[in-house]
Motif scaffolding. Structure first.
Motif, mmCIF file in Angstrom:
data_model
loop_
_atom_site.group_PDB
_atom_site.id
_atom_site.type_symbol
_atom_site.label_atom_id
_atom_site.label_comp_id
_atom_site.label_asym_id
_atom_site.label_seq_id
_atom_site.Cartn_x
_atom_site.Cartn_y
_atom_site.Cartn_z
ATOM 1 N N ASP B 322 -3.258 -11.948 -11.795
ATOM 2 C CA ASP B 322 -4.262 -10.886 -11.657
ATOM 3 C C ASP B 322 -3.872 -9.860 -10.606
ATOM 4 O O ASP B 322 -4.278 -8.709 -10.661
ATOM 5 C CB ASP B 322 -5.618 -11.488 -11.283
ATOM 6 N N TYR B 323 -3.119 -10.301 -9.617
ATOM 7 C CA TYR B 323 -2.864 -9.409 -8.491
ATOM 8 C C TYR B 323 -1.557 -8.651 -8.616
ATOM 9 O O TYR B 323 -1.265 -7.781 -7.815
ATOM 10 C CB TYR B 323 -2.853 -10.211 -7.183
ATOM 11 N N ARG B 324 -0.747 -9.001 -9.644
ATOM 12 C CA ARG B 324 0.609 -8.458 -9.591
ATOM 13 C C ARG B 324 0.659 -6.938 -9.723
ATOM 14 O O ARG B 324 1.439 -6.289 -9.054
ATOM 15 C CB ARG B 324 1.520 -9.128 -10.610
ATOM 16 N N MET B 325 -0.208 -6.372 -10.563
ATOM 17 C CA MET B 325 -0.191 -4.923 -10.678
ATOM 18 C C MET B 325 -0.637 -4.268 -9.377
ATOM 19 O O MET B 325 -0.184 -3.184 -9.020
ATOM 20 C CB MET B 325 -1.070 -4.455 -11.838
ATOM 21 N N VAL B 326 -1.531 -4.963 -8.646
ATOM 22 C CA VAL B 326 -1.987 -4.428 -7.361
ATOM 23 C C VAL B 326 -0.831 -4.408 -6.364
ATOM 24 O O VAL B 326 -0.587 -3.406 -5.698
ATOM 25 C CB VAL B 326 -3.151 -5.289 -6.818
ATOM 26 N N VAL B 327 -0.098 -5.519 -6.312
ATOM 27 C CA VAL B 327 1.035 -5.591 -5.381
ATOM 28 C C VAL B 327 2.070 -4.524 -5.733
ATOM 29 O O VAL B 327 2.575 -3.811 -4.869
ATOM 30 C CB VAL B 327 1.674 -7.003 -5.429
ATOM 31 N N TYR B 328 2.336 -4.421 -7.026
ATOM 32 C CA TYR B 328 3.278 -3.430 -7.534
ATOM 33 C C TYR B 328 2.887 -2.031 -7.048
ATOM 34 O O TYR B 328 3.694 -1.276 -6.503
ATOM 35 C CB TYR B 328 3.232 -3.520 -9.056
ATOM 36 N N ALA B 329 1.608 -1.725 -7.196
ATOM 37 C CA ALA B 329 1.130 -0.409 -6.782
ATOM 38 C C ALA B 329 1.239 -0.232 -5.278
ATOM 39 O O ALA B 329 1.653 0.828 -4.793
ATOM 40 C CB ALA B 329 -0.312 -0.222 -7.233
ATOM 41 N N ILE B 330 0.896 -1.302 -4.537
ATOM 42 C CA ILE B 330 0.935 -1.192 -3.071
ATOM 43 C C ILE B 330 2.368 -0.953 -2.596
ATOM 44 O O ILE B 330 2.609 -0.111 -1.721
ATOM 45 C CB ILE B 330 0.338 -2.468 -2.419
ATOM 46 N N VAL B 331 3.314 -1.664 -3.202
ATOM 47 C CA VAL B 331 4.714 -1.463 -2.826
ATOM 48 C C VAL B 331 5.098 0.002 -3.013
ATOM 49 O O VAL B 331 5.686 0.633 -2.133
ATOM 50 C CB VAL B 331 5.635 -2.382 -3.663
ATOM 51 N N LEU B 332 4.712 0.547 -4.167
ATOM 52 C CA LEU B 332 5.057 1.945 -4.439
ATOM 53 C C LEU B 332 4.422 2.885 -3.432
ATOM 54 O O LEU B 332 5.068 3.794 -2.904
ATOM 55 C CB LEU B 332 4.607 2.330 -5.846
ATOM 56 N N ILE B 333 3.151 2.649 -3.139
ATOM 57 C CA ILE B 333 2.456 3.542 -2.210
ATOM 58 C C ILE B 333 3.105 3.480 -0.832
ATOM 59 O O ILE B 333 3.367 4.509 -0.198
ATOM 60 C CB ILE B 333 0.952 3.166 -2.124
ATOM 61 N N LEU B 334 3.418 2.249 -0.385
ATOM 62 C CA LEU B 334 4.038 2.108 0.934
ATOM 63 C C LEU B 334 5.374 2.839 0.993
ATOM 64 O O LEU B 334 5.662 3.545 1.963
ATOM 65 C CB LEU B 334 4.235 0.622 1.265
ATOM 66 N N VAL B 335 6.167 2.675 -0.054
ATOM 67 C CA VAL B 335 7.469 3.346 -0.046
ATOM 68 C C VAL B 335 7.287 4.860 -0.008
ATOM 69 O O VAL B 335 7.962 5.568 0.740
ATOM 70 C CB VAL B 335 8.317 2.928 -1.265
ATOM 71 N N MET B 336 6.345 5.360 -0.790
ATOM 72 C CA MET B 336 6.160 6.808 -0.839
ATOM 73 C C MET B 336 5.639 7.349 0.483
ATOM 74 O O MET B 336 5.923 8.484 0.854
ATOM 75 C CB MET B 336 5.212 7.192 -1.977
ATOM 76 N N ILE B 337 4.871 6.530 1.221
ATOM 77 C CA ILE B 337 4.372 7.008 2.510
ATOM 78 C C ILE B 337 5.491 6.990 3.550
ATOM 79 O O ILE B 337 5.697 7.959 4.278
ATOM 80 C CB ILE B 337 3.181 6.143 2.988
ATOM 81 N N PHE B 338 6.223 5.875 3.586
ATOM 82 C CA PHE B 338 7.184 5.734 4.681
ATOM 83 C C PHE B 338 8.575 6.244 4.350
ATOM 84 O O PHE B 338 9.351 6.542 5.243
ATOM 85 C CB PHE B 338 7.231 4.273 5.148
ATOM 86 N N ARG B 339 8.910 6.280 3.083
ATOM 87 C CA ARG B 339 10.213 6.859 2.714
ATOM 88 C C ARG B 339 10.048 7.759 1.496
ATOM 89 O O ARG B 339 10.430 7.392 0.388
ATOM 90 C CB ARG B 339 11.259 5.764 2.455
ATOM 91 N N PRO B 340 9.480 8.941 1.706
ATOM 92 C CA PRO B 340 9.221 9.810 0.544
ATOM 93 C C PRO B 340 10.483 10.225 -0.184
ATOM 94 O O PRO B 340 10.433 10.578 -1.354
ATOM 95 C CB PRO B 340 8.519 11.023 1.157
ATOM 96 N N GLN B 341 11.630 10.154 0.474
ATOM 97 C CA GLN B 341 12.872 10.543 -0.218
ATOM 98 C C GLN B 341 13.440 9.381 -1.022
ATOM 99 O O GLN B 341 14.510 9.482 -1.595
ATOM 100 C CB GLN B 341 13.903 11.090 0.771
ATOM 101 N N GLY B 342 12.722 8.261 -1.063
ATOM 102 C CA GLY B 342 13.205 7.087 -1.788
ATOM 103 C C GLY B 342 13.895 6.131 -0.839
ATOM 104 O O GLY B 342 14.194 6.482 0.296
ATOM 105 N N LEU B 343 14.136 4.919 -1.306
ATOM 106 C CA LEU B 343 14.693 3.895 -0.419
ATOM 107 C C LEU B 343 15.991 4.357 0.226
ATOM 108 O O LEU B 343 16.204 4.189 1.410
ATOM 109 C CB LEU B 343 14.952 2.609 -1.211
ATOM 110 N N LEU B 344 16.858 4.955 -0.557
ATOM 111 C CA LEU B 344 18.171 5.308 -0.030
ATOM 112 C C LEU B 344 18.386 6.807 0.128
ATOM 113 O O LEU B 344 19.458 7.234 0.507
ATOM 114 C CB LEU B 344 19.267 4.745 -0.946
ATOM 115 N N GLY B 345 17.382 7.612 -0.172
ATOM 116 C CA GLY B 345 17.592 9.056 -0.097
ATOM 117 C C GLY B 345 18.676 9.452 -1.070
ATOM 118 O O GLY B 345 18.653 9.048 -2.215
#
Lengths: 285, 377
Positions: B322-345
């Motif tokens: 039940d939670y996997r889509m939530v985790v998936y979304a949270i991972v994406l949001i965190l990455v976009m906040i802290f590394r907007p250029q993507g993991l490796l730029g």
């Protein structure tokens, strides 16, 4: 460089019956760049009207004028970024009407931009290699499968790029990202990138903008050096009068899209119409 | 704005050549290729051995195959987004074209070539030939679609290009759904899908195709063609004025991108075994785009890592259904906040350069001195 040597390098200008001026040494040949009565309207506004130019093979000319006079528009017309509403442009005798910007570049016009437009995420050497792109001949498959021809060509052009960088003593920046270069070096790189396309005419849009007097002095030497080494014509837009008066053989003054005066730098400096355009009517006695 | 983001935090100028005076040891290009080939073969052999002796279960093996497929999908989309700088949203369309045409090609050719379903399990020269031809056929079909859509679409930019490619992917989906009644015989199987596709993929051939695709995309980008494509991304007007035929190179990038998407689709058909139009909707395109953006636009390694991560993550989170889509979304949001250029730029890894640094005693994990701006290959 002292002012005498500059004087010596400047050839005699002969007046021709056409509205255009051409240095004597180039008189026998067709002009490398010729514009006849070109003009463009944006809506109801005439941005450029009845502009004529004929450039000799190794001529350095300048285009000056107050802000908004239409200088950059003329560059855009000459490179086909804008299609002229009227008139014809001939590059080395070929009419450029209906050609793309790329085709005009292949015919022999290269330019720089007023606000620097480098490929900022690419390295300095790569920027120049993009300019060499059209002289490189390998096929996509040759490149993708890394045939020996690919390596041979890459090496050859890498060396050529380094030679070109040598003109401005910039080899040490070869693997730096172009966007990380200091301002002056970016301007120089833009000129080199334009030269890499093997132009016959080089259009420089305010090459000295943002440079200090020393750098401008150096740029003057370099413009002359480029002309002598590559045997090309150079047309430049510039606000820095010391540069224009120092290197140009012919200067055209543009105001409200029209050429108001044309001649050698000395003539231009004395021309009352020019003084009026720059300083207003009261300046004229 | 973008430039500022990308260059922030990096030293303005590297000192460049003065370092060379120390006589840096270098690895020749030939040796680099040998090293990379050996490493790739090693990884594939070890993987296959682990599958054979059962340390990787059948299920994990099929997840790995999907990882390979999504690596191809992400890297191929990266050509159009990261390198060319456009935003096409129809990548799933090309994938389905490639998948259907590859599967249909192989299924139709099995009879004439006297290949049965079971031959694909053991692998014969005939199945290898079918596999290669099928993938190339799938890729070419997708590339033709890419050409047809690319010529009109690439006159547009940004949002408009996104919309037109999105629409195109939908057209493909609807065509796949209804083509049977148009042509009058069974081709795609319509809504119930194309079934009975032999499972012509396995771990080894999937990853061999992945390695070849990555190699070809890499070599294209490190040639005059690739430089022209990058130049268009960085400044289209300047590229044109520098003699880059922008129409040609945009179309080229788009077609190559579609070609590899088709190859990925071909693998997908073999891996899943069933093709249904519903699988290739809008969400599939978005999924692939997310991989590219997350990894860093213009970074091949970034696409590879994020494709791996985002394919494994939902599977790994299956326990928390039940939670996997939530985790998936949270991972994406965190990455976009802290590394907007993507993991490796736009950083790209080069094994050759890495080893070169090691043998010169410049360990990348000892970053005391001003680090140099990375140059690839």
């Amino acid at each position: 460089m002292s002012s005498e040597t500059k004087q010596k390098r400047r050839p005699v200008i002969v007046q021709m019956e056409s509205p255009n001026l051409i240095p004597e040494r180039d008189l026998g040949q067709i002009p490398v760049l010729e514009a006849k009565h070109i003009g463009i309207d944006f809506g109801g506004l005439t941005a450029v009207d009845d502009f004529n130019i004929a450039m000799g093979r190794t001529e350095i000319s300048g285009l000056i004028g107050p802000n908004g006079a239409g200088k950059t528009t003329i560059f855009n017309l000459l490179t086909n970024v804008y299609k002229p509403t009227r008139g014809t442009i001939l590059v080395d005798g070929y009419d450029t009407a209906g050609m793309s910007i790329t085709q005009v570049n292949k015919l022999g016009i290269a330019r720089t931009f007023q606000n620097i437009r480098l490929f900022s995420q690419m390295t300095v050497a790569q920027n120049i290699l993009v300019g060499f792109g059209n002289s490189m001949s390998t096929h996509l498959v040759t490149d993708m499968l890394r045939f020996p021809k690919h390596w041979k060509q890459e090496r050859e052009y890498r060396d050529k790029a380094m030679d070109l960088l040598g003109i401005f003593d910039m080899q040490r920046f070869a693997d730096t990202k172009a966007g990380n270069l200091p301002y002056g070096a970016q301007r120089r790189l833009e000129i080199l990138r334009a030269l890499a396309t093997h132009p016959k005419v080089l259009l420089l849009d305010e090459p000295a903008a943002g440079m200090n007097p020393n750098e401008t002095e150096e740029l003057m030497d370099n413009i002359l050096k480029i002309r002598d080494e590559f045997q090309i014509a150079i047309l430049l837009i510039e606000h820095d009068m010391s540069l224009v008066m120092g290197v140009c053989e012919v200067v055209g003054v543009l105001n409200y899209g029209k050429i108001i005066a044309k001649g050698t730098p000395e003539e231009i400096q004395r021309d009352p119409k020019v003084i009026e355009a720059y300083l207003g009517k009261q300046g004229v006695k | 704005m973008e430039e500022d983001m990308a260059t922030k935090g990096k030293p303005i100028i590297s000192t460049g050549s003065p370092k060379g005076s120390k006589k840096r040891k270098t690895i020749s290009t030939g040796k680099r290729y040998i090293i990379n080939t050996v490493l790739t073969v090693l990884v594939i052999v070890i993987g296959q051995m682990m599958i054979d002796n059962g340390s990787i279960s059948r299920y994990q093996g099929s997840v790995l195959e999907q990882v390979g497929i999504y690596i191809i999908m992400a890297v191929s989309l990266n050509i159009a987004t990261g390198y060319l700088g456009q935003l096409p949203l129809g990548h799933a369309g090309f994938m389905s074209v490639g998948g259907y045409s590859c599967a249909i090609f192989i299924m139709r050719m099995m009879g004439p070539m006297h290949v049965t379903m079971y031959d694909f399990m053991t692998g014969t020269p005939a199945t290898t030939l079918l596999f290669v031809c099928g993938l190339i056929f799938g890729g070419v079909c997708a590339a033709i679609c890419g050409l047809i859509i690319g010529i009109p679409a690439l006159r547009l930019k940004g949002d408009y290009l996104a919309i037109i490619t999105l629409g195109f992917a939908e057209i493909i989906r609807v065509v796949m759904l209804n083509i049977d009644s148009v042509v009058g015989f069974q081709l795609t199987g319509g809504a119930k899908g194309l079934t009975g596709i032999p499972s012509y993929t396995n771990f080894t051939n999937t990853f061999v195709v992945v390695a070849i695709s990555l190699f070809l995309i890499h070599t294209m980008m490190k040639s005059r063609h690739g430089r022209a494509i990058l130049a268009i991304r960085d400044n289209e007007i300047a590229a044109e004025a520098t003699g880059v035929n922008t129409t040609y190179y945009k179309t080229l990038a788009f077609v190559v991108s579609a070609f590899f998407a088709g190859v990925g689709g071909g693998l997908y058909a073999g891996c899943i075994g069933v093709m249904a139009p519903a699988k290739f909707g809008f969400m599939k395109s978005i999924e692939i785009l997310v991989m590219v953006v997350l990894g860093g636009m213009g970074s091949m390694l970034g696409s590879v890592i994020s494709a791996t991560f985002l394919t494994i993550l939902p599977e790994a989170l299956r326990a928390f259904a039940d939670y996997r889509m939530v985790v998936y979304a949270i991972v994406l949001i965190l990455v976009m906040i802290f590394r907007p250029q993507g993991l490796l730029g736009d950083y790209d890894f080069s094994m050759g350069n890495f080893l070169e640094k090691i043998i010169n005693g410049e360990f990348p994990w000892k970053k005391k001195q001003a680090e140099e701006v990375e140059a690839d290959e």
